[in-house]
Design a protein around this motif. Structure first.
Motif, short mmCIF file in Angstrom:
data_model
loop_
_atom_site.label_atom_id
_atom_site.label_comp_id
_atom_site.label_asym_id
_atom_site.label_seq_id
_atom_site.Cartn_x
_atom_site.Cartn_y
_atom_site.Cartn_z
N MET A 97 0.83 -1.20 0.00
CA MET A 97 0.00 0.00 0.00
C MET A 97 0.87 1.26 0.00
N ASP A 98 1.88 1.30 0.86
CA ASP A 98 2.77 2.46 0.89
C ASP A 98 3.55 2.61 -0.42
N ALA A 99 3.97 1.48 -1.00
CA ALA A 99 4.71 1.53 -2.27
C ALA A 99 3.81 2.06 -3.39
N THR A 100 2.54 1.66 -3.37
CA THR A 100 1.59 2.14 -4.39
C THR A 100 1.36 3.63 -4.24
N LEU A 101 1.23 4.10 -3.01
CA LEU A 101 1.02 5.53 -2.78
C LEU A 101 2.24 6.34 -3.20
N ALA A 102 3.44 5.77 -3.03
CA ALA A 102 4.66 6.47 -3.44
C ALA A 102 4.77 6.55 -4.96
N TRP A 103 4.24 5.53 -5.63
CA TRP A 103 4.33 5.46 -7.08
C TRP A 103 3.21 6.24 -7.77
N MET A 104 2.03 6.22 -7.19
CA MET A 104 0.85 6.81 -7.83
C MET A 104 0.68 8.25 -7.37
N PRO A 105 0.69 9.21 -8.28
CA PRO A 105 0.52 10.61 -7.88
C PRO A 105 -0.90 10.91 -7.44
N GLN A 106 -1.05 11.99 -6.71
CA GLN A 106 -2.37 12.44 -6.29
C GLN A 106 -3.15 12.93 -7.50
N LEU A 107 -4.41 12.50 -7.62
CA LEU A 107 -5.25 12.92 -8.73
C LEU A 107 -6.24 13.98 -8.25
N HIS A 108 -6.55 14.93 -9.12
CA HIS A 108 -7.47 16.00 -8.75
C HIS A 108 -8.73 16.01 -9.61
N SER A 109 -8.61 15.47 -10.81
CA SER A 109 -9.75 15.46 -11.73
C SER A 109 -10.72 14.34 -11.37
N LEU A 110 -11.99 14.69 -11.22
CA LEU A 110 -13.01 13.69 -10.92
C LEU A 110 -13.14 12.69 -12.05
N ALA A 111 -12.88 13.14 -13.28
CA ALA A 111 -12.95 12.25 -14.43
C ALA A 111 -11.91 11.14 -14.36
N ALA A 112 -10.82 11.38 -13.65
CA ALA A 112 -9.80 10.35 -13.47
C ALA A 112 -10.03 9.54 -12.20
N ARG A 113 -10.56 10.18 -11.18
CA ARG A 113 -10.72 9.51 -9.88
C ARG A 113 -11.85 8.49 -9.90
N ILE A 114 -12.91 8.73 -10.64
CA ILE A 114 -14.04 7.79 -10.68
C ILE A 114 -13.63 6.45 -11.30
N PRO A 115 -13.01 6.45 -12.51
CA PRO A 115 -12.56 5.16 -13.05
C PRO A 115 -11.48 4.50 -12.21
N LEU A 116 -10.65 5.31 -11.55
CA LEU A 116 -9.63 4.73 -10.67
C LEU A 116 -10.29 3.98 -9.53
N LEU A 117 -11.33 4.56 -8.95
CA LEU A 117 -12.07 3.89 -7.88
C LEU A 117 -12.68 2.59 -8.39
N ALA A 118 -13.34 2.65 -9.55
CA ALA A 118 -13.96 1.45 -10.11
C ALA A 118 -12.93 0.35 -10.36
N GLY A 119 -11.79 0.73 -10.91
CA GLY A 119 -10.73 -0.25 -11.16
C GLY A 119 -10.16 -0.82 -9.87
N ALA A 120 -10.04 0.02 -8.85
CA ALA A 120 -9.50 -0.44 -7.57
C ALA A 120 -10.43 -1.46 -6.92
N VAL A 121 -11.74 -1.20 -6.96
CA VAL A 121 -12.70 -2.14 -6.37
C VAL A 121 -12.70 -3.45 -7.14
N LEU A 122 -12.65 -3.37 -8.46
CA LEU A 122 -12.60 -4.59 -9.28
C LEU A 122 -11.33 -5.38 -8.98
N LEU A 123 -10.20 -4.69 -8.91
CA LEU A 123 -8.93 -5.34 -8.59
C LEU A 123 -8.98 -5.98 -7.22
N ASN A 124 -9.62 -5.30 -6.27
CA ASN A 124 -9.75 -5.83 -4.91
C ASN A 124 -10.53 -7.15 -4.91
#
Length: 227
Positions: A97-124
């Protein structure tokens, strides 16, 4: 989903089972990090860990490891026995989790955050299917739930709900992120986990409903709650 412990070809596939365990836990840690980067709400235990992280200054991954180890202490009076998967769960999730946070930058656009959430839940959900099917023992939080179920005689659904509501409220009060992602995860993880458990189950171990994923009633002591 309950994974039987009878002998058979599946029990003689240690390499495949180890791969499933470690790949599954690694992907689970990645999905947790991605959910945090989506910034739309976390699952209950991550809400708590994030809240603690904000008050202690420790990274959320470190808090995840420490809290997992502390929860294992509660297994002692509950007479739960850890397995390889239990120990791996405690260590791997927080580090990844810490390694992922270090690699993945903070996102600000809702258009990017929504699919990221969907992909994260699917991956989970996929990660859950992988590591549970490996059958190397429950994670620390899973064992707490099933241990309380066995010791109190209360239904798994009630025990799980009480634990997660308590964890969620505590985490929220500590400043953890609760939002639409929390609701999406709660609604989607059960069906996703059940689907992927069937996909990744060993050939000689047919999928069976469990009190955790399918809210059934058989073999709760072998069930694993997605974390």
């Amino acid at each position: 989903m309950s994974i039987s412990r009878e002998t058979g070809p599946g029990r003689r596939q240690p390499v495949r089972r180890l791969i499933q365990l470690f790949v599954g836990l690694t992907l689970f840690g990645v999905s947790m990090g991605l959910m945090l980067r989506a910034g739309l709400g976390l699952e209950p235990w991550s809400v708590l860990n994030q809240g603690i992280s904000r008050h202690t200054g420790l990274s959320i991954g470190t808090v995840t490891i420490v809290s997992g180890a502390l929860i294992l202490l509660l297994w002692i009076p509950l007479r739960q026995r850890p397995g390889l998967g239990t120990v791996a769960n405690v260590v791997i999730l927080g580090l990844v989790m810490d390694a992922t946070l270090a690699w993945m930058p903070q996102l600000h656009s809702l258009a990017a955050r929504i699919p990221l959430l969907a992909g994260a839940v699917l991956l989970n959900g996929a990660a859950t299917g992988l590591y549970i099917s490996a059958d190397f023992g429950p994670g620390p939080r899973d064992g707490l739930m099933t241990g309380l179920h066995l010791r109190t005689g209360r239904p798994v659904r009630l025990v799980r709900t009480c634990i997660e509501v308590t964890v969620l409220v505590t985490g929220f009060l500590l400043g953890g992120s609760v939002g639409v992602g929390t609701v999406v995860y709660a609604l989607a993880i059960g069906p996703l986990a059940q689907f992927f458990l069937r996909r990744f189950a060993l050939a000689d171990r047919p999928a069976k409903p469990s009190p955790v994923v399918a809210r059934g009633g058989a073999s709760p002591e072998h069930a694993i709650l997605p974390e």
